[in-house]
Motif scaffolding. Structure first.
Motif, PDB file in Angstrom:
ATOM      1  N   ILE A   1       2.549   7.956  10.936  1.00 54.54           N
ATOM      2  CA  ILE A   1       3.447   6.969  10.357  1.00 54.54           C
ATOM      3  C   ILE A   1       3.486   7.214   8.851  1.00 54.54           C
ATOM      4  CG2 ILE A   1       3.888   4.502  10.023  1.00 54.54           C
ATOM      5  CD1 ILE A   1       1.612   4.674  12.562  1.00 54.54           C
ATOM      6  N   HIS A   2       4.674   7.307   8.289  1.00 52.52           N
ATOM      7  CA  HIS A   2       4.865   7.452   6.842  1.00 52.52           C
ATOM      8  C   HIS A   2       5.382   6.113   6.326  1.00 52.52           C
ATOM      9  CE1 HIS A   2       7.347   9.438   3.393  1.00 52.52           C
ATOM     10  NE2 HIS A   2       6.191   9.000   2.943  1.00 52.52           N
ATOM     11  N   VAL A   3       4.645   5.513   5.399  1.00 48.56           N
ATOM     12  CA  VAL A   3       4.920   4.154   4.950  1.00 48.56           C
ATOM     13  C   VAL A   3       5.110   4.122   3.436  1.00 48.56           C
ATOM     14  CG1 VAL A   3       4.015   1.784   4.901  1.00 48.56           C
ATOM     15  CG2 VAL A   3       3.489   3.281   6.827  1.00 48.56           C
ATOM     16  N   ARG A   4       6.066   3.344   2.983  1.00 52.18           N
ATOM     17  CA  ARG A   4       6.236   3.040   1.554  1.00 52.18           C
ATOM     18  C   ARG A   4       5.614   1.665   1.328  1.00 52.18           C
ATOM     19  NH1 ARG A   4      10.853   3.724  -2.548  1.00 52.18           N
ATOM     20  NH2 ARG A   4      10.431   2.025  -3.989  1.00 52.18           N
ATOM     21  N   VAL A   5       4.525   1.628   0.572  1.00 49.97           N
ATOM     22  CA  VAL A   5       3.832   0.379   0.267  1.00 49.97           C
ATOM     23  C   VAL A   5       4.293  -0.074  -1.110  1.00 49.97           C
ATOM     24  CG1 VAL A   5       1.605  -0.762   0.008  1.00 49.97           C
ATOM     25  CG2 VAL A   5       1.849   1.135   1.627  1.00 49.97           C
ATOM     26  N   ASN A   6       4.854  -1.282  -1.191  1.00 45.93           N
ATOM     27  CA  ASN A   6       5.417  -1.782  -2.441  1.00 45.93           C
ATOM     28  C   ASN A   6       4.327  -2.422  -3.302  1.00 45.93           C
ATOM     29  OD1 ASN A   6       8.090  -1.035  -1.705  1.00 45.93           O
ATOM     30  ND2 ASN A   6       8.070  -2.757  -0.298  1.00 45.93           N
ATOM     31  N   GLU A   7       3.648  -1.567  -4.061  1.00 49.86           N
ATOM     32  CA  GLU A   7       2.583  -2.001  -4.973  1.00 49.86           C
ATOM     33  C   GLU A   7       3.136  -1.986  -6.389  1.00 49.86           C
ATOM     34  OE1 GLU A   7      -1.127  -2.198  -4.741  1.00 49.86           O
ATOM     35  OE2 GLU A   7      -0.762  -2.692  -2.647  1.00 49.86           O
TER      36      GLU A   7
END
Length: 173
Positions: free
Chosen positions: A128-134
């Motif tokens: 799974i490739h995820v964009r984490v909004n940090e």
């Protein structure tokens, strides 16, 4: 036999192969949760301990896992349904086993802002490739899982923050 009858029977072969796993009258292990619900099974079940499964069925289980953990953000359901009790965890900062990782992620995932950009499954490996909004910049996360039959038994993760001197504006996503 008519051609239409033959074609209708042949078209059900992949479905029959996917649901040909053994099942006893008290357990729903080895069945797709959606398929079971469609047939009236509404009780809780787990795919663990693992039972034999072909890649087609593993891909369906993995997709259900992704939807449960990352889409619904239901950590408890995802871990109790899809993750082995003795999960092998490769993150050097995490403990081994399902319980420790479920506790850690239960404090993070329901409150995190992220988007699954893509996921895939091949052989016994799903990613799974995820964009984490940090804030101030998003980070990239790749989760990699290995399945043994119907059960996820191993996990790796990789994170990447955008470096201050990055020259490629789309490199991570």
């Amino acid at each position: 036999m008519r051609l239409q009858t033959i074609l209708s029977r042949v078209s059900t072969i992949p479905l029959l192969l996917a649901f040909s796993l053994p099942i006893d009258s008290l357990s729903t292990q080895g069945r797709s949760s959606r398929a079971l619900k469609a047939r009236g099974f509404n009780h809780t079940f787990s795919y663990c301990p693992p039972q034999p499964a072909n890649e087609f069925f593993q891909r369906a289980i993995f997709t259900d896992f992704v939807n449960t953990l990352y889409g619904e953000k239901n950590v408890t359901k995802a871990f109790e349904t899809y993750i082995a009790v003795d999960l092998i965890e490769h993150d050097p900062f995490d403990a081994q086993g399902r319980a420790a990782n479920e506790a850690k992620l239960s404090a993070i995932i329901p409150y995190a802002s992220f988007q699954v950009l893509r996921h895939s499954f091949d052989a016994d490996i799903g990613f799974i490739h995820v964009r984490v909004n940090e804030p101030p910049e998003p980070i990239a996360l790749a989760d990699i899982y290995r399945m043994d039959g119907t059960c996820i038994v191993e996990h790796w993760d990789v994170t990447q923050a955008r470096p201050a001197n990055a020259t490629n504006p789309i490199a991570m996503f």
